[in-house]
Every structure is written in C-alpha cells, then in structure tokens.
Design a protein around this motif. Sequence first.
Motif, short mmCIF file in Angstrom:
data_model
loop_
_atom_site.label_atom_id
_atom_site.label_comp_id
_atom_site.label_asym_id
_atom_site.label_seq_id
_atom_site.Cartn_x
_atom_site.Cartn_y
_atom_site.Cartn_z
N ASP A 71 0.83 -1.21 0.00
CA ASP A 71 0.00 0.00 0.00
C ASP A 71 0.86 1.26 0.00
OD1 ASP A 71 -2.44 -1.26 -0.11
OD2 ASP A 71 -2.69 -1.35 2.07
N ALA A 72 2.00 1.20 0.73
CA ALA A 72 2.90 2.35 0.75
C ALA A 72 3.52 2.59 -0.63
CB ALA A 72 3.99 2.14 1.79
N VAL A 73 3.91 1.52 -1.31
CA VAL A 73 4.46 1.63 -2.66
C VAL A 73 3.38 2.14 -3.62
CG1 VAL A 73 5.39 0.33 -4.61
CG2 VAL A 73 6.23 -0.11 -2.30
N ALA A 74 2.17 1.61 -3.48
CA ALA A 74 1.07 2.06 -4.34
C ALA A 74 0.79 3.55 -4.15
CB ALA A 74 -0.19 1.25 -4.05
N GLY A 75 0.84 3.99 -2.89
CA GLY A 75 0.63 5.41 -2.62
C GLY A 75 1.73 6.26 -3.22
N ALA A 76 2.98 5.81 -3.10
CA ALA A 76 4.11 6.56 -3.65
C ALA A 76 4.01 6.66 -5.17
CB ALA A 76 5.42 5.89 -3.25
N LEU A 77 3.50 5.61 -5.81
CA LEU A 77 3.37 5.60 -7.26
C LEU A 77 2.08 6.26 -7.76
CD1 LEU A 77 4.64 1.99 -8.04
CD2 LEU A 77 5.76 4.13 -8.67
N ARG A 78 1.25 6.71 -6.81
CA ARG A 78 -0.03 7.35 -7.14
C ARG A 78 -0.94 6.41 -7.95
NH1 ARG A 78 0.47 12.96 -6.31
NH2 ARG A 78 2.08 13.24 -4.73
N LEU A 79 -0.97 5.15 -7.55
CA LEU A 79 -1.81 4.17 -8.25
C LEU A 79 -3.27 4.38 -7.91
CD1 LEU A 79 0.20 0.82 -7.82
CD2 LEU A 79 0.46 2.61 -9.55
N ASN A 80 -4.15 4.15 -8.90
CA ASN A 80 -5.58 4.17 -8.61
C ASN A 80 -5.99 2.82 -8.02
OD1 ASN A 80 -6.01 2.32 -10.77
ND2 ASN A 80 -6.27 3.99 -12.23
N GLU A 81 -7.27 2.64 -7.73
CA GLU A 81 -7.71 1.43 -7.03
C GLU A 81 -7.51 0.18 -7.87
OE1 GLU A 81 -8.59 -0.93 -4.10
OE2 GLU A 81 -8.38 1.25 -3.90
N VAL A 82 -7.76 0.25 -9.18
CA VAL A 82 -7.56 -0.91 -10.04
C VAL A 82 -6.09 -1.29 -10.10
CG1 VAL A 82 -7.78 -1.78 -12.41
CG2 VAL A 82 -9.62 -0.43 -11.41
N GLU A 83 -5.22 -0.29 -10.23
CA GLU A 83 -3.78 -0.55 -10.27
C GLU A 83 -3.27 -1.08 -8.93
OE1 GLU A 83 -2.52 2.98 -13.44
OE2 GLU A 83 -2.79 3.43 -11.31
N ARG A 84 -3.81 -0.55 -7.84
CA ARG A 84 -3.42 -1.02 -6.52
C ARG A 84 -3.77 -2.50 -6.34
NH1 ARG A 84 -2.79 1.74 -1.42
NH2 ARG A 84 -3.21 3.66 -2.56
N GLN A 85 -4.97 -2.88 -6.75
CA GLN A 85 -5.38 -4.28 -6.64
C GLN A 85 -4.51 -5.17 -7.52
OE1 GLN A 85 -7.60 -5.69 -4.47
NE2 GLN A 85 -6.66 -7.55 -5.29
N HIS A 86 -4.15 -4.66 -8.69
CA HIS A 86 -3.27 -5.42 -9.59
C HIS A 86 -1.91 -5.65 -8.94
CE1 HIS A 86 -1.73 -6.90 -13.39
NE2 HIS A 86 -0.77 -5.98 -13.41
N LEU A 87 -1.38 -4.63 -8.27
CA LEU A 87 -0.11 -4.78 -7.57
C LEU A 87 -0.20 -5.85 -6.50
CD1 LEU A 87 2.77 -3.84 -6.86
CD2 LEU A 87 1.74 -2.05 -5.43
N HIS A 88 -1.27 -5.84 -5.72
CA HIS A 88 -1.44 -6.87 -4.68
C HIS A 88 -1.55 -8.26 -5.31
CE1 HIS A 88 -1.84 -4.73 -0.82
NE2 HIS A 88 -2.33 -3.73 -1.54
N THR A 89 -2.24 -8.36 -6.44
CA THR A 89 -2.39 -9.66 -7.11
C THR A 89 -1.04 -10.18 -7.56
OG1 THR A 89 -4.63 -9.12 -7.85
CG2 THR A 89 -3.46 -10.85 -9.05
N LEU A 90 -0.25 -9.32 -8.19
CA LEU A 90 1.06 -9.75 -8.69
C LEU A 90 2.00 -10.17 -7.57
CD1 LEU A 90 1.82 -7.10 -11.48
CD2 LEU A 90 0.84 -9.39 -11.74
N ALA A 91 1.87 -9.53 -6.40
CA ALA A 91 2.77 -9.83 -5.29
C ALA A 91 2.30 -10.98 -4.42
CB ALA A 91 2.93 -8.57 -4.42
N SER A 92 1.11 -11.51 -4.67
CA SER A 92 0.56 -12.55 -3.81
C SER A 92 1.34 -13.85 -3.93
CB SER A 92 -0.91 -12.80 -4.17
OG SER A 92 -1.41 -13.93 -3.48
N PRO A 93 1.77 -14.46 -2.82
CA PRO A 93 2.50 -15.74 -2.88
C PRO A 93 1.65 -16.87 -3.45
CG PRO A 93 2.71 -14.72 -0.71
CD PRO A 93 1.64 -13.97 -1.44
N SER A 94 0.33 -16.77 -3.33
CA SER A 94 -0.55 -17.85 -3.80
C SER A 94 -0.96 -17.68 -5.24
CB SER A 94 -1.81 -17.91 -2.93
OG SER A 94 -2.55 -16.70 -3.04
N ARG A 95 -0.43 -16.65 -5.91
CA ARG A 95 -0.89 -16.33 -7.27
C ARG A 95 -0.70 -17.50 -8.22
NH1 ARG A 95 2.31 -13.50 -11.18
NH2 ARG A 95 1.04 -12.80 -12.93
N ARG A 96 0.44 -18.14 -8.19
CA ARG A 96 0.71 -19.21 -9.14
C ARG A 96 0.03 -20.52 -8.75
NH1 ARG A 96 3.99 -18.61 -13.08
NH2 ARG A 96 4.42 -20.85 -13.19
#
Length: 280
Positions: A71-96
């Motif tokens: 969330d801190a990185v998303a805030g620094a990058l000025r991500l919107n809500e869709v982009e923020r959720q995408h970031l969380h999805t990409l970083a999720s350990p269970s994604r694969r």
Amino acid sequence: MTADRTQLGAFLRARRDSLTPDEAGMRAFPGPRRVPGLRKEELAVLAGVSADYYSRLEQGRQVNVSRSVLDAVAGALRLNEVERQHLHTLASPSRRRSSPAPVEQHADRGLLRMLTVVDHVPALVLGLRGEVLATNALLTAVLGAVGPASSLLRYLFFDPLARERIVNWEHFAASFVAALRGELGRHPDDRRLIALIDELRSRDPDAARWWEDHRVQDYASAAKQILHPVVGALSFDIETLASTRGTDQVLIVYTTDPDSETARKLPFLASWSTARTTST
C-alpha cells in the motif's frame, strides 16, 4: 511471453518511469538522470522502505511482502484502485497456485437474466480472454460482426469494421489491452490467454506498444463513440456488472442518457435490425 513474478517488477518499473519527482511531490535527488521518472532510491524514500528492499521487490527477489508495504508503494506511485489491486495480485504468494482458467465457458445464468432486462440498450456477456458468451440484438446492430462464440479481442484488432465503426477506436482498444493486463495478472498460467496476447502483440503494433506500458484498468473505464452506417453518430458510456459466482464474467452495458440523441435513435436501430434479420 512468460507469466511469472517478473510481471511484478515490470509493472513497478513502468509505473516508476512514468512518474516524475514533481508529480510525486518531492524534490529530485541531485545528479544526471537517464529517464524523467523516479529513481529507485526516490521511490524507496516516498514508500518509507530502504533502497535495497525496494530494489529486491522490483527485481522479484523479495518473496514475502506485507500488505502495508504494498500500500505504501502504491501510494508513492499514485496508483488508482484498479492498479493497486493489480499490484497486490502480482505480489501474492498464492498467485501461481490459483485455479486454472476454464477452457470452455458458458454464460452465467444470472448475467443472462440481466441481459434480457436491458434489451433497450446494447449489452453483452464477456468471459475470459475477451470471449463473447452472449449478446442482445442491439449490441450486434451497433457493432456489426460480434455475437456469441466470437472474440471481442479479435473483432477490435483484426476486423477492419471495428476501426471504421468505433470513432474513438484507439482509446477503447488501448483500454481493452489494459484490461487484458489485469486478467493475465489474475490468471498467469492461462496458456490460451498468453497465446492470444502474443498473437495480438505480433500482429498489431499499437497493441504491442500499449502492452509494453503495463497499464491496467477494468472494462468499465472507456466510453465509446460509434459512427453507424444507418443512424449516424452514437455515444455510450460503458458499465459492467460482475458475476457473483467467481467466473470472471461480466455483463457489459452500453448506457446512454435517456434524453440524449443516441437514446432517441436506439428504437429505430432496433426496428431496423429486426427487419433486416426477418428479411434474411
């Protein structure tokens, strides 16, 4: 193209490169700059993490990342809500380890019922990979060669009719690529989706360029202007209703102001479509 954790680093680099220090609300660090975007060290300061930690995150070497850091990185990058959720999805350990995307898709029953309710405006049920699962008559009348078992992706990029009929084709097509980016984030092991994206990038230079900017958004983010050969100019806002059954299907509705010129043209277009279908 591969679907692995390198997507996380590529997304972060693309968003960092697109944000200048001024836009991020900070004073640029001294020294020559190769690109106008933020340096890793600058973003680390904005996110409140060490430069080494952020570097590992962008390189895909930081295995466990807390939600607060993301969330801190998303805030620094000025991500919107869709982009923020995408970031969380990409970083999720269970994604694969997510469930594989279905090969054969059938329109959700609830969305089909909603499709019949909105028969006064164009609408369709869209599945994974841009597959059209159901449409109403007005949707086909407005767009042309789009119907069940077709591909909205292939229509947009490979059918010349799409570029002729959709006035703001470039904006709408770019939005579709950004939506596919989000879909790949949720289904990184979908080989059919990966093959489609690879084909799209190899056959269309615009799509290849849009894919490389790593933008992500949902399907409701783009308005649509149509130049129809019978009724002329039509203008729609796009709204979506997602299935509650976890099928990744959406009902896409072309909405319009009740008092607009487009709303007045739609009944005539519906009659024209019915007459044409009856005559054939």
